[in-house]
Design a protein around this motif. Structure first.
Motif, PDB file in Angstrom:
ATOM      1  N   MET A  87       0.828  -1.209   0.000  1.00 58.70           N
ATOM      2  CA  MET A  87       0.000   0.000   0.000  1.00 58.70           C
ATOM      3  C   MET A  87       0.864   1.262   0.000  1.00 58.70           C
ATOM      4  O   MET A  87       1.825   1.356   0.733  1.00 58.70           O
ATOM      5  N   TYR A  88       0.516   2.193  -0.859  1.00 58.74           N
ATOM      6  CA  TYR A  88       1.220   3.473  -0.911  1.00 58.74           C
ATOM      7  C   TYR A  88       0.367   4.556  -0.256  1.00 58.74           C
ATOM      8  O   TYR A  88      -0.553   5.068  -0.877  1.00 58.74           O
ATOM      9  N   PRO A  89       0.658   4.917   0.949  1.00 64.20           N
ATOM     10  CA  PRO A  89      -0.173   5.949   1.574  1.00 64.20           C
ATOM     11  C   PRO A  89       0.111   7.357   1.030  1.00 64.20           C
ATOM     12  O   PRO A  89      -0.657   8.271   1.258  1.00 64.20           O
ATOM     13  N   THR A  90       1.200   7.535   0.321  1.00 67.50           N
ATOM     14  CA  THR A  90       1.469   8.821  -0.337  1.00 67.50           C
ATOM     15  C   THR A  90       1.881   8.520  -1.756  1.00 67.50           C
ATOM     16  O   THR A  90       2.520   7.513  -2.011  1.00 67.50           O
ATOM     17  N   LEU A  91       1.574   9.405  -2.659  1.00 73.91           N
ATOM     18  CA  LEU A  91       2.036   9.216  -4.007  1.00 73.91           C
ATOM     19  C   LEU A  91       2.929  10.388  -4.364  1.00 73.91           C
ATOM     20  O   LEU A  91       2.507  11.536  -4.326  1.00 73.91           O
ATOM     21  N   PHE A  92       4.177  10.069  -4.677  1.00 74.34           N
ATOM     22  CA  PHE A  92       5.067  11.102  -5.171  1.00 74.34           C
ATOM     23  C   PHE A  92       5.067  10.995  -6.688  1.00 74.34           C
ATOM     24  O   PHE A  92       5.396   9.951  -7.245  1.00 74.34           O
ATOM     25  N   LEU A  93       4.624  12.068  -7.358  1.00 77.04           N
ATOM     26  CA  LEU A  93       4.611  12.059  -8.815  1.00 77.04           C
ATOM     27  C   LEU A  93       5.726  12.954  -9.337  1.00 77.04           C
ATOM     28  O   LEU A  93       5.661  14.169  -9.193  1.00 77.04           O
ATOM     29  N   PRO A  94       6.752  12.356  -9.904  1.00 78.74           N
ATOM     30  CA  PRO A  94       7.850  13.177 -10.416  1.00 78.74           C
ATOM     31  C   PRO A  94       7.542  13.655 -11.843  1.00 78.74           C
ATOM     32  O   PRO A  94       6.978  12.906 -12.634  1.00 78.74           O
ATOM     33  N   GLN A  96      -2.995  10.891  -0.893  1.00 85.06           N
ATOM     34  CA  GLN A  96      -2.421  12.234  -0.943  1.00 85.06           C
ATOM     35  C   GLN A  96      -1.249  12.260  -1.913  1.00 85.06           C
ATOM     36  O   GLN A  96      -0.540  11.277  -2.057  1.00 85.06           O
ATOM     37  N   GLN A  97      -1.060  13.395  -2.562  1.00 87.51           N
ATOM     38  CA  GLN A  97       0.019  13.518  -3.539  1.00 87.51           C
ATOM     39  C   GLN A  97       0.953  14.657  -3.179  1.00 87.51           C
ATOM     40  O   GLN A  97       0.560  15.597  -2.511  1.00 87.51           O
ATOM     41  N   HIS A 124      -1.104  17.405  -1.072  1.00 83.36           N
ATOM     42  CA  HIS A 124      -2.458  17.822  -1.400  1.00 83.36           C
ATOM     43  C   HIS A 124      -3.294  16.610  -1.767  1.00 83.36           C
ATOM     44  O   HIS A 124      -2.781  15.524  -2.053  1.00 83.36           O
ATOM     45  N   TYR A 125      -4.570  16.854  -1.793  1.00 81.67           N
ATOM     46  CA  TYR A 125      -5.527  15.774  -1.947  1.00 81.67           C
ATOM     47  C   TYR A 125      -6.804  16.368  -2.513  1.00 81.67           C
ATOM     48  O   TYR A 125      -7.219  17.454  -2.080  1.00 81.67           O
ATOM     49  N   GLY A 126      -7.396  15.711  -3.510  1.00 80.76           N
ATOM     50  CA  GLY A 126      -8.606  16.273  -4.111  1.00 80.76           C
ATOM     51  C   GLY A 126      -9.701  15.244  -4.256  1.00 80.76           C
ATOM     52  O   GLY A 126      -9.411  14.073  -4.497  1.00 80.76           O
ATOM     53  N   LYS A 166     -11.716  12.141   6.555  1.00 82.59           N
ATOM     54  CA  LYS A 166     -12.622  12.745   5.581  1.00 82.59           C
ATOM     55  C   LYS A 166     -12.024  14.070   5.045  1.00 82.59           C
ATOM     56  O   LYS A 166     -12.126  14.391   3.860  1.00 82.59           O
ATOM     57  N   ALA A 167     -11.385  14.821   5.943  1.00 80.23           N
ATOM     58  CA  ALA A 167     -10.834  16.132   5.549  1.00 80.23           C
ATOM     59  C   ALA A 167      -9.569  16.005   4.719  1.00 80.23           C
ATOM     60  O   ALA A 167      -9.368  16.758   3.757  1.00 80.23           O
ATOM     61  N   THR A 168      -8.710  15.055   5.069  1.00 75.38           N
ATOM     62  CA  THR A 168      -7.372  15.032   4.470  1.00 75.38           C
ATOM     63  C   THR A 168      -7.178  13.919   3.456  1.00 75.38           C
ATOM     64  O   THR A 168      -6.186  13.910   2.723  1.00 75.38           O
ATOM     65  N   GLY A 169      -8.091  12.953   3.418  1.00 74.65           N
ATOM     66  CA  GLY A 169      -7.907  11.811   2.522  1.00 74.65           C
ATOM     67  C   GLY A 169      -6.909  10.796   3.049  1.00 74.65           C
ATOM     68  O   GLY A 169      -6.516   9.886   2.330  1.00 74.65           O
ATOM     69  N   ALA A 170      -6.452  10.959   4.260  1.00 70.62           N
ATOM     70  CA  ALA A 170      -5.476  10.031   4.837  1.00 70.62           C
ATOM     71  C   ALA A 170      -5.817   9.786   6.310  1.00 70.62           C
ATOM     72  O   ALA A 170      -6.443  10.631   6.946  1.00 70.62           O
ATOM     73  N   THR A 171      -5.400   8.620   6.817  1.00 68.67           N
ATOM     74  CA  THR A 171      -5.578   8.402   8.262  1.00 68.67           C
ATOM     75  C   THR A 171      -4.619   9.316   9.020  1.00 68.67           C
ATOM     76  O   THR A 171      -3.670   9.867   8.432  1.00 68.67           O
ATOM     77  N   PHE A 172      -4.847   9.411  10.306  1.00 70.14           N
ATOM     78  CA  PHE A 172      -3.996  10.262  11.140  1.00 70.14           C
ATOM     79  C   PHE A 172      -2.518   9.880  11.015  1.00 70.14           C
ATOM     80  O   PHE A 172      -1.655  10.732  10.779  1.00 70.14           O
ATOM     81  N   VAL A 173      -2.226   8.584  11.112  1.00 74.44           N
ATOM     82  CA  VAL A 173      -0.830   8.127  11.058  1.00 74.44           C
ATOM     83  C   VAL A 173      -0.246   8.322   9.663  1.00 74.44           C
ATOM     84  O   VAL A 173       0.892   8.786   9.494  1.00 74.44           O
ATOM     85  N   GLU A 174      -1.034   7.995   8.639  1.00 72.86           N
ATOM     86  CA  GLU A 174      -0.580   8.220   7.263  1.00 72.86           C
ATOM     87  C   GLU A 174      -0.240   9.693   7.044  1.00 72.86           C
ATOM     88  O   GLU A 174       0.790  10.037   6.486  1.00 72.86           O
ATOM     89  N   TYR A 175      -1.150  10.547   7.505  1.00 76.30           N
ATOM     90  CA  TYR A 175      -0.954  11.983   7.293  1.00 76.30           C
ATOM     91  C   TYR A 175       0.336  12.466   7.948  1.00 76.30           C
ATOM     92  O   TYR A 175       1.158  13.159   7.337  1.00 76.30           O
ATOM     93  N   LEU A 176       0.529  12.062   9.195  1.00 79.30           N
ATOM     94  CA  LEU A 176       1.732  12.469   9.930  1.00 79.30           C
ATOM     95  C   LEU A 176       2.978  11.949   9.207  1.00 79.30           C
ATOM     96  O   LEU A 176       3.953  12.692   8.999  1.00 79.30           O
ATOM     97  N   ASN A 177       2.945  10.681   8.788  1.00 81.59           N
ATOM     98  CA  ASN A 177       4.083  10.131   8.039  1.00 81.59           C
ATOM     99  C   ASN A 177       4.288  10.872   6.717  1.00 81.59           C
ATOM    100  O   ASN A 177       5.424  11.124   6.308  1.00 81.59           O
ATOM    101  N   ASN A 178       3.193  11.213   6.050  1.00 83.51           N
ATOM    102  CA  ASN A 178       3.303  11.923   4.772  1.00 83.51           C
ATOM    103  C   ASN A 178       3.982  13.281   4.937  1.00 83.51           C
ATOM    104  O   ASN A 178       4.865  13.635   4.161  1.00 83.51           O
TER     105      ASN A 178
END
Lengths: 282, 282
Positions: free
Chosen positions: A1-8, A28-29, A69-71, A215-227
């Motif tokens: 699972m990729y909790p963040t996506l880095f798009l180069p 989140q990207q 960011h997240y849309g 719901k607000a960020t598109g990520a769980t609390f832990v994912e968001y902090l790690n991101n």
């Protein structure tokens, strides 16, 4: 699972979509390029650092490199939007290094609301870019960047003063307590942070807090902090010569080992290999 | 009396006119800059080197530096037009010298007929320039030239192959004999030329020939011949180190004294003073 996506993106990325279906980013990207997002039709919810915003036609979202960011579609299924990604350095095709740096000093991640003639001119510039987007050959890239340059010149005079790192939830249904928590994470990612304390601080049950946060960020609390932490790690790997221990310390990871595990799960490689690979390319 | 008008532009000149009155240039003009003339409304007669043309909406006239031209209203009083003058070298704001030279190799004096999407995009570029035309300050000039660059990129792919030095009188009421005479003058200005011989060659009375010639070019026969010769003198004074005798010989003047007299009557100074002044400025 990729909790963040880095798009180069190595060059200019340009895209227009008119969609009749709901679209939600799976994760989140963030990018190592600037992103300019322009809403032309319908509505789209955007989460960006401290900003939760329902984008309406005429709204422009400027996203600096390494800003998460997240849309997603919320109120409206139908939407139209332009997206533009470009590395700041590519403007050196047209500008001196000094001019480019002065110009980009004006930009920070934010939402702009354009109307009337300025909005018309913005669309015109993007239509011009659209017409030469698939060209290659003599001066084609310079021509494409001349449109990016014109867009930046138009937007720069409409940039708000660099905001206080404030909570901004304009026209969104995100609860103030969640914005407050997001703001706290963005400011204190260097420190040890735990979910229980945060939920307590905003007077919510852990379960309720987690549901609203995601719901607000598109990520769980832990994912968001790690991101948040990983975007800083990414940036430090590229832009500094700091050791892994030093980076871990400055980004809130308990140890280099912890950092490497989280980093590896997202990028599928070790931080040092990532750094080496990037340096070999550039 | 100034039978020729040399209009110098040090930078970008941009102008839009919508006129309800006939307008006739009082004299033939030339510049040391490129000129791009775009007809948006009504009709306008243009005389340019070997070209006599009734410009209609969508027509673009490209005039290289030192090319004589002349414009007047004939069939229509009402007209709208853009005019753009710029020194080729100013594109170095955005291009390398090599890129600029390659780009300008594609351009020569000619008339282009634009339609549909290309014409719309042309107008859009000019409206963009119009919106930033009065700006000054940080990057303002570069922004203005980014529009000139976009215009040149649009036009370059529509340039006809360099024409044979042919007679072109598309959609004009200029008699073929006059076009033939103009062509002859443009080709043979280095040689002694007299009115009687030319009128004879095209089988016209001197009086009739002069009347038609001046209607086509906006200048009398002698003025026109001197104008062609003087643009060559002007260019040689700036771009070569040839002596006045050498220049006189290569431009059809019977002696350096003759050249100086004609030059002085137009520029109000001697050729050598003119050369010195220009070199002091640049």
């Amino acid at each position: 699972m990729y909790p963040t996506l880095f798009l180069p993106y190595s060059g200019l990325f340009f895209d227009y979509i008119e969609s009749h279906k709901k679209h939600t980013m799976t994760v989140q990207q963030y990018h190592d390029t600037y992103e300019i997002y322009l809403q032309t039709k319908g509505e789209r919810y955007i989460f960006l650092e401290n900003i939760c915003h329902a984008m309406k036609p005429g709204d422009v979202c400027i996203i600096r490199p390494f800003d998460l960011h997240y849309g997603e579609s919320r109120t409206s299924d139908y939407y139209g939007r332009y997206v533009l990604n470009f590395p700041e350095e590519k403007l050196d095709l047209l500008l001196t290094q000094g001019e480019r740096q002065l110009l980009f000093q004006r930009f920070h991640s934010c939402i702009l609301h354009l109307t009337g003639e300025v909005w018309e001119r913005t669309l015109t510039i993007l239509q011009g870019l659209s017409a030469c987007w698939d060209q290659s050959g003599f001066l084609a890239e310079k021509l494409q960047y001349s449109y990016v340059f014109q867009l930046l010149m138009l937007l720069k005079d409409r940039m708000p003063e660099q905001e206080e790192p404030a909570i901004s939830g304009v026209s969104s249904d995100v609860r103030p307590e969640i914005l407050q928590a997001i703001h706290y994470l963005n400011e204190h990612y260097r420190d040890p942070i735990d979910l229980d304390t945060i939920a307590d601080t905003v007077h919510m049950s852990k379960y309720h807090f987690c549901r609203l946060f995601s719901k607000a960020t598109g990520a769980t609390f832990v994912e968001y902090l790690n991101n948040v932490r990983l975007t800083k790690v990414h940036q430090m790997l590229l832009e500094t010569a700091l050791s892994l221990s030093q980076i871990a310390e400055q980004t809130g990871f308990s140890s280099p080992g912890h950092l490497s595990r989280v980093f590896g799960s997202v990028y599928q490689m070790s931080p040092s290999k990532f750094r080496k690979q990037k340096h070999d390319i550039s």
